[in-house]
Design an enzyme around this catalytic site. Structure first.
Site, short mmCIF file in Angstrom:
data_model
loop_
_atom_site.label_atom_id
_atom_site.label_comp_id
_atom_site.label_asym_id
_atom_site.label_seq_id
_atom_site.Cartn_x
_atom_site.Cartn_y
_atom_site.Cartn_z
N GLU A 316 0.93 -1.03 -0.09
CA GLU A 316 0.10 -0.08 0.01
C GLU A 316 0.94 1.31 -0.16
OE1 GLU A 316 -2.15 -0.96 3.68
OE2 GLU A 316 -3.56 -1.77 2.69
N CYS A 412 -10.41 0.87 7.96
CA CYS A 412 -10.00 2.07 8.39
C CYS A 412 -10.36 3.05 7.35
CB CYS A 412 -8.22 2.15 8.04
SG CYS A 412 -7.80 1.21 6.53
ZN ZN Z 1 -7.84 2.98 5.03
#
Ligand code: ZN
Length: 651
Positions: A316, A412
């Protein structure tokens, strides 16, 4: 060194937003997202968050459900609830939040520690695996929620939980010995500690933030060594070693020597935000110089036009300069939230409007685009090009979901998006001395404390669909109004009570008007924001030969619903006229862009031919583009931001 004279944010809850464009998001965050996400927190199958706190509080028996960082959901939700309750004290949200606060307080250990995964699964191993644990970033969320709730309600209960936790952290990490060498594996508590310092005046919180930054990268292997020494269990994330190198967690070099945006994109901007905050409070120029250098690299070479950042799914993370693929993209929603947090702090350090241009780019495109218009489904990954068939069949694109999801195992992004929308006012107004800054153009009323008085402002605008912004002051007195002059507005005109103002000071992306204001004085800004064709730096391979459309801060995109399938066969001439049409019945009311383009025809191709000597036929097609933030609200289909150009790129 010492505290610099920085620009302060005006706390949310000090004015009402009434804005044609943002109302839908503000209303949605309060009326749909907060209740929906509360139901998710209470859903044992989807999240198990309330369940975990109840087990930790000793109210029910059971195992911990969910990831090591699951708790963050409760505190990001509480922070969002605080922003909402500030304006709606009688809402049922207040009672839900109170239940959550009581529960968090009961789950907190006597020594202040609070993270249910460790409390339930590894109680003797707290802070023994900072490489993987996410403990400190989650604890930062407790601090932010406690401060927000205190501001919203005046109640200290959650703030006291946060203080007890922060005191425990100071005691643990500021000691001599191995614990004093440790740093968060996931940065993100540093700026929260500075926030708590500002809230309480307790210097030890600032010192701990500074300590974490000073230590970071001095020994890049410190966390692996700790893992080796203190963690005798299976890894929390079994595939960790395949992506988590030193740059992944920005521990590859001391922070003052870092020059490029590296690693996991959320960690990165959280860290940089903390560096900017510590600079504001200490005047540490080296920290700020690193922030500036990294920011230039990030926005100059590593950011999507949508304000998305982190182009690789693996880790990520950031990769290298100009590596910004559109269809295998990552661009996590949280990373754009974090970029906005970092950019806003850079504005606070400098007063340079360019930083707010970037915050607005990230919010108005990626963050708004990450949530559906009903507030109940979310993107984690924010692609600039989607072909749903390929997302389904090509494993290297499987992370790119062609439709928003109701929830995620790692949730998240929905929670970060919610707190950004609920707290959007933190981006609008700022103060320093006798200057009141308007950083984003959002309609509504605001009461702002400036030195020893209150200034009432009324903003009326159709921004970002319309280029006119009226700002009326309902207070009398001498002060300076500073208005952001966006970088994309090539010529911004300023009028006072209808007459053009020639003598205003224009400096670093801001327009300053200093005068003794009379009640009812109205400043009108006319921004230069026609729809424009955009082209990217020639080194962004993915966009070579392609153009896209922007209007002001908004990136536009082309959807299958308007333009048919195979969007890659469309061509646009950047000299073509673009018609701007407000369509009240489309997507809750939006400005669309129409332009005459071409479509490469498939006639003459048969099932057995994949290639042939060059011969291309095209027909005219009217193309319609919608704001990127509104894509995928009409079912699954293709989407692209960048379109191949049929014009001559070379002049
Ligand atoms: Zn996130």
């Amino acid at each position: 060194m010492g505290k610099i004279d920085y620009i302060h944010t005006v706390q949310p809850g000090t004015g009402g937003i009434d804005d044609a464009f943002l109302n839908r998001y503000v209303l949605m965050s309060g009326e749909r997202m907060i209740p929906y996400q509360w139901s998710m927190l209470n859903n044992d199958e989807k999240s198990g968050i309330i369940h975990d706190f109840r087990v930790a509080a000793g109210e029910i028996e059971g195992e911990h459900i969910g990831m090591v960082f699951q708790d963050e959901g409760l505190f990001k939700w509480l922070e969002s609830a605080a922003y909402y309750v500030a304006d709606h004290p009688d809402s049922p949200v207040r009672a839900w939040a109170q239940r959550a606060i009581d529960l968090a307080e009961r789950a907190q250990q006597e020594d202040g520690y609070l993270l249910t995964w460790f409390q339930l699964k590894a109680p003797d191993k707290e802070f023994c695996n900072l490489l993987e644990s996410h403990e400190l970033v989650c604890m930062g969320n407790v601090l932010e929620a406690g401060i927000a709730w205190h501001h919203a309600t005046g109640e200290r209960q959650l703030l006291d939980v946060a203080i007890k936790l922060a005191d425990h952290l100071c005691e643990y990490f500021m000691q001599d010995g191995p614990a004093g060498d440790l740093v968060p594996g996931h940065p993100g508590i540093e700026f929260c500690l500075v926030k708590l310092y500002r809230e309480t005046g307790q210097e030890k919180y600032l010192k701990l933030a500074q300590h974490f930054l000073d230590r970071r990268g001095t020994d890049p292997e410190v966390l692996e060594k700790q893992h080796e020494r203190e963690w005798d269990r299976p890894p929390i994330f079994p595939t960790w070693n395949t992506f988590a190198d030193h740059t992944y967690m920005q521990i590859h070099a001391p922070v003052r020597q870092q020059t490029t945006a590296e690693g996991h994109a959320v960690r990165a901007s959280y860290l940089y935000a903390g560096m900017a905050d510590v600079y504001m409070e200490t005047g540490d120029r080296e920290l700020f110089a690193a922030c500036e250098t990294i920011w230039k690299n990030l926005t100059g070479k590593r950011m999507y036009i949508t304000g998305g950042v982190g182009s690789s799914e693996c880790g990520e993370r950031y990769t290298g300069d100009y590596d910004l693929p559109n269809d295998t993209v990552y661009a996590e929603s949280c990373a754009s939230v974090a970029l906005a947090l970092f950019s806003r702090r850079m504005f606070q350090c400098t007063g340079d409007g360019k930083y707010l241009d970037t915050a607005e780019r990230a919010i108005y495109n990626t963050v708004l685009g990450s949530v559906s218009l009903d507030g109940q489904s979310y993107f984690y990954v924010n692609p600039l090009e989607v072909w749903p068939d390929a997302c389904e069949k090509n494993p290297s694109k499987r992370h790119v979901r062609p439709v928003r999801q109701g929830w995620y195992q790692v949730a998240c992004c929905p929670q970060n998006t919610l707190r950004t929308l609920a707290g959007i006012r933190e981006y609008i107004y700022y103060t320093k001395g006798d200057t009141l800054y308007v950083g984003m153009y959002v309609g509504g009323d605001a009461q702002i404390s400036l030195q020893d008085r209150k200034i009432a402002l009324h903003v009326q605008t159709g921004y970002p669909f319309n280029s006119t912004v009226d700002i009326r002051t309902d207070s009398q007195g001498a002060y300076t109004l500073a208005l952001r002059d966006p970088g994309w507005s090539e010529e911004t005109d300023v009028f006072l009570n209808g007459s053009r103002v020639e003598d205003c000071v224009r400096e670093k992306g801001m327009i300053y008007i200093q005068r003794r204001w009379q009640k009812g004085d109205t400043v009108t800004l006319k921004l230069d924001m026609p729809a424009r064709f955009m082209v990217s730096h020639p080194r962004i391979r993915a966009n070579s030969g392609r153009v896209c459309l922007m209007k002001g801060p908004l990136v536009y995109c082309f959807e299958e619903a308007d333009n048919g399938t195979n969007l890659s066969s469309l061509r646009l001439n950047p000299d073509a006229a673009v018609a701007e049409v407000y369509e009240p019945d489309l997507l809750g009311g939006t400005l669309t862009l129409s332009v005459s383009g071409l479509r490469i025809m498939e006639e003459g191709w048969d099932e057995e031919t994949l290639y042939r000597p060059f011969r291309v036929k095209a027909r005219k097609q009217e193309l319609r583009a919608i704001p990127y933030c509104l894509w995928n609200n009409r079912g699954q289909g293709e989407m692209t931001v960048w379109i191949h150009s049929s014009g001559s790129e070379v002049s």
